[in-house]
Enzyme design. Structure first.
Site, PDB file in Angstrom:
ATOM      1  N   TYR A 322      21.241   1.278  49.975  1.00 15.87           N
ATOM      2  CA  TYR A 322      21.894  -0.019  49.830  1.00 15.87           C
ATOM      3  C   TYR A 322      23.407   0.067  50.021  1.00 15.87           C
ATOM      4  O   TYR A 322      23.999  -0.792  50.660  1.00 15.87           O
ATOM      5  CB  TYR A 322      21.581  -0.621  48.450  1.00 15.87           C
ATOM      6  CG  TYR A 322      20.122  -0.974  48.295  1.00 15.87           C
ATOM      7  CD1 TYR A 322      19.586  -2.093  48.916  1.00 15.87           C
ATOM      8  CD2 TYR A 322      19.271  -0.159  47.543  1.00 15.87           C
ATOM      9  CE1 TYR A 322      18.241  -2.422  48.785  1.00 15.87           C
ATOM     10  CE2 TYR A 322      17.923  -0.473  47.413  1.00 15.87           C
ATOM     11  CZ  TYR A 322      17.418  -1.605  48.032  1.00 15.87           C
ATOM     12  OH  TYR A 322      16.083  -1.908  47.914  1.00 15.87           O
ATOM     13  N   THR A 372      12.367   3.821  52.635  1.00 18.97           N
ATOM     14  CA  THR A 372      11.382   2.979  51.963  1.00 18.97           C
ATOM     15  C   THR A 372      11.983   1.768  51.261  1.00 18.97           C
ATOM     16  O   THR A 372      11.242   0.982  50.668  1.00 18.97           O
ATOM     17  CB  THR A 372      10.546   3.819  50.976  1.00 18.97           C
ATOM     18  OG1 THR A 372      11.392   4.730  50.273  1.00 18.97           O
ATOM     19  CG2 THR A 372       9.496   4.623  51.723  1.00 18.97           C
ATOM     20  N   GLU A 373      13.294   1.622  51.328  1.00 19.14           N
ATOM     21  CA  GLU A 373      13.961   0.391  50.898  1.00 19.14           C
ATOM     22  C   GLU A 373      15.301   0.291  51.603  1.00 19.14           C
ATOM     23  O   GLU A 373      16.054   1.259  51.634  1.00 19.14           O
ATOM     24  CB  GLU A 373      14.230   0.371  49.380  1.00 19.14           C
ATOM     25  CG  GLU A 373      13.014   0.250  48.498  1.00 19.14           C
ATOM     26  CD  GLU A 373      13.392   0.182  47.018  1.00 19.14           C
ATOM     27  OE1 GLU A 373      14.529  -0.252  46.707  1.00 19.14           O
ATOM     28  OE2 GLU A 373      12.560   0.570  46.189  1.00 19.14           O
ATOM     29  N   ASN A 374      15.581  -0.883  52.148  1.00 24.47           N
ATOM     30  CA  ASN A 374      16.911  -1.187  52.669  1.00 24.47           C
ATOM     31  C   ASN A 374      16.999  -2.698  52.865  1.00 24.47           C
ATOM     32  O   ASN A 374      16.050  -3.314  53.335  1.00 24.47           O
ATOM     33  CB  ASN A 374      17.171  -0.471  53.998  1.00 24.47           C
ATOM     34  CG  ASN A 374      18.511  -0.843  54.620  1.00 24.47           C
ATOM     35  OD1 ASN A 374      18.564  -1.325  55.754  1.00 24.47           O
ATOM     36  ND2 ASN A 374      19.591  -0.639  53.899  1.00 24.47           N
TER      37      ASN A 374
END
Length: 474
Positions: A322, A372-374
């Protein structure tokens, strides 16, 4: 001779990620127990940066459980427990090839320490996983994503108690046995290094139930890493096609200056973020970690078999990305880089940091990597005609995907990418709905009011084209 890749591999997995506790709702439905997420309160009276549940006492837990006026949005989520067929169809129509979600531990073992699972909870995930597959997506399942049964905090001491590792392994075995042949990709523990900002959600350790909270956190993470390695070993026994990953919250910290003291301070902070991956991907504790523990007065307890169990290393690395921060020798913690733009919550926007991180991790571990998250949390406006114009989100993704492509050209074995919250969900840290990440807008406010109707944002069509062209049309 090696050929520099021109772009994303043909089998690249474009995906989206959510967490059960942030979307499902159905609080205590069909036998579900209360989880640590269910007591995350939304506090509109607090500044944005203070709306989190990093550390919690048992008195707060009791107040939350007995509250008649508190607002606990994760108890209703976006009603995904009921709307998942339509939501997954929208995501499948966008072209997603991978859908990451979690199984809520408290829906399967309501108190965490039962001998037998809750069949009604398992049947829900049977249907959910079948629906993911039916919409053309590979399921990627996280076994622990801030959904520890609250009983394991109150009756035990969260992950600080060795018994909790045993309870988790029992739960994980049930899930791994059940979904053999349906799920290929697994993540055991979400963002295993977040023992600060998401301390309670992550570890379930009430701050007043231990004498030395920092030591308890690292002891808890030790139990978590041993359990993760044991689960990895069992997964490979159940199905040779299982691919089991580990996950960090990623974000390289930059030195504030070129002064050697600042560079060394930054190195040390980055090391203690890499530490968790070093253990789970290399199979042993690094020397720098033991020095850190000695200097902090932290004494860890290892069971006789722990070192052998830890040799069962993960198959791939995954991480969330992030923002980045900066460090210097004068401060114990990293802080915001004011040279970079940021979203309303102060999370800096740094696409180049993603390329830096991808290269750093691949150089260090030489294993497959999945992001796996952005994504970017923003305030979105629903127009009178049902449109949502989110060019700022398109700009964010465009810049980050460009840097992913550059990292692949650098030689990084990047195999998949999950946009965080492809449909609007409750914020993890602040428990608000107005911090939106999705390509799909959910008409619901911070207090759960609204039609819950779904609307497609401008970014939905843009991302669909990106996936159709495998990252070429940006």
């Amino acid at each position: 001779m090696y050929q520099v890749p021109k772009g994303f591999p043909k089998d690249f997995l474009w995906g989206g990620a959510v967490a059960a506790n942030q979307c499902e709702g159905a609080y205590e439905y069909e036998g579900k127990g209360t989880s640590v997420a269910d007591i995350n309160e939304f506090r509109a009276d607090l500044p944005l940066e203070k709306r989190s549940n990093a550390e919690i006492s048992t008195s707060y837990i009791e107040e939350a459980l007995n509250s008649k006026t508190g607002v606990f949005p994760k108890r209703w989520g976006i009603n995904f427990k009921e709307t998942y067929p339509d939501d997954l169809k929208l995501l499948g129509d966008m072209g997603l090839k991978l859908f990451r979600t979690s199984i809520d531990w408290s829906r399967i073992f309501p108190n965490g320490d039962e001998l037998e699972p809750n069949e009604a909870g398992l049947q829900f995930y049977d249907k959910l996983i079948d629906e993911i597959i039916a919409n053309g997506m590979e399921p990627m399942i996280t076994l622990s994503h801030y959904e520890i049964p609250l009983n394991l905090t109150l009756k035990y001491q969260g992950w600080y108690s060795r018994e909790v590792a045993d309870f988790f392994i029992r739960y994980a075995k049930v899930i791994l046995d059940r979904y053999k042949g349906k799920v290929k990709y697994w993540i055991v523990i979400n963002q295993i290094n977040l023992i600060g900002h998401e301390s309670f959600n992550h570890l379930g350790i009430a701050e007043d139930k231990v004498d030395n909270l920092l030591e308890a956190k690292y002891q808890g993470v030790h139990h978590m890493m041993v359990a993760s390695a044991a689960v990895t070993e069992y997964a490979h026994q159940v199905d040779e096609n299982y691919e089991v990953g580990m996950m960090l919250c990623g974000g390289p910290e930059y030195a504030a200056t070129c002064q050697p003291e600042d560079v060394l301070a930054t190195l040390k902070i980055n090391q203690m973020q890499y530490f968790f991956a070093d253990v789970l991907l290399r199979g042993y504790y690094p020397g720098y970690a033991f020095r850190y523990f000695e200097e902090q007065g932290i004494k860890l307890t290892f069971a006789e078999e722990d070192e052998a169990v830890l040799k069962n290393t993960a198959d791939y690395m995954s991480f969330s990305y992030y923002y980045t921060q900066i460090c210097d020798a004068k401060h114990d913690e990293p802080y915001r880089n004011k040279e970079l733009p940021a979203n309303p919550w102060g999370w800096t926007i740094d696409p180049l940091g993603l390329r830096t991180l991808l290269n750093s991790f691949y150089d260090r571990y030489q294993c497959p990597i999945y992001i796996t998250e952005n994504g970017i949390g923003c305030y979105d406006k629903l127009e009178a005609d049902g449109t949502i114009h989110d060019d700022y989100r398109i700009d964010y993704y465009k810049a980050h995907i460009e840097q992913m492509k550059e990292a692949i050209k650098d030689g990084v074995d990047l195999r998949g990418y999950c946009a965080w919250g492809p449909i609007d969900i409750i914020s993890c840290s602040s428990s608000e709905m107005s911090k939106r990440y999705g390509f799909i807008y959910v008409d619901q406010d911070d207090y759960g009011k609204g039609s819950q109707k779904r609307y497609l944002k401008d970014s939905y069509a843009w991302m669909k084209q990106v996936i159709e062209t495998n990252g070429e049309a940006l």
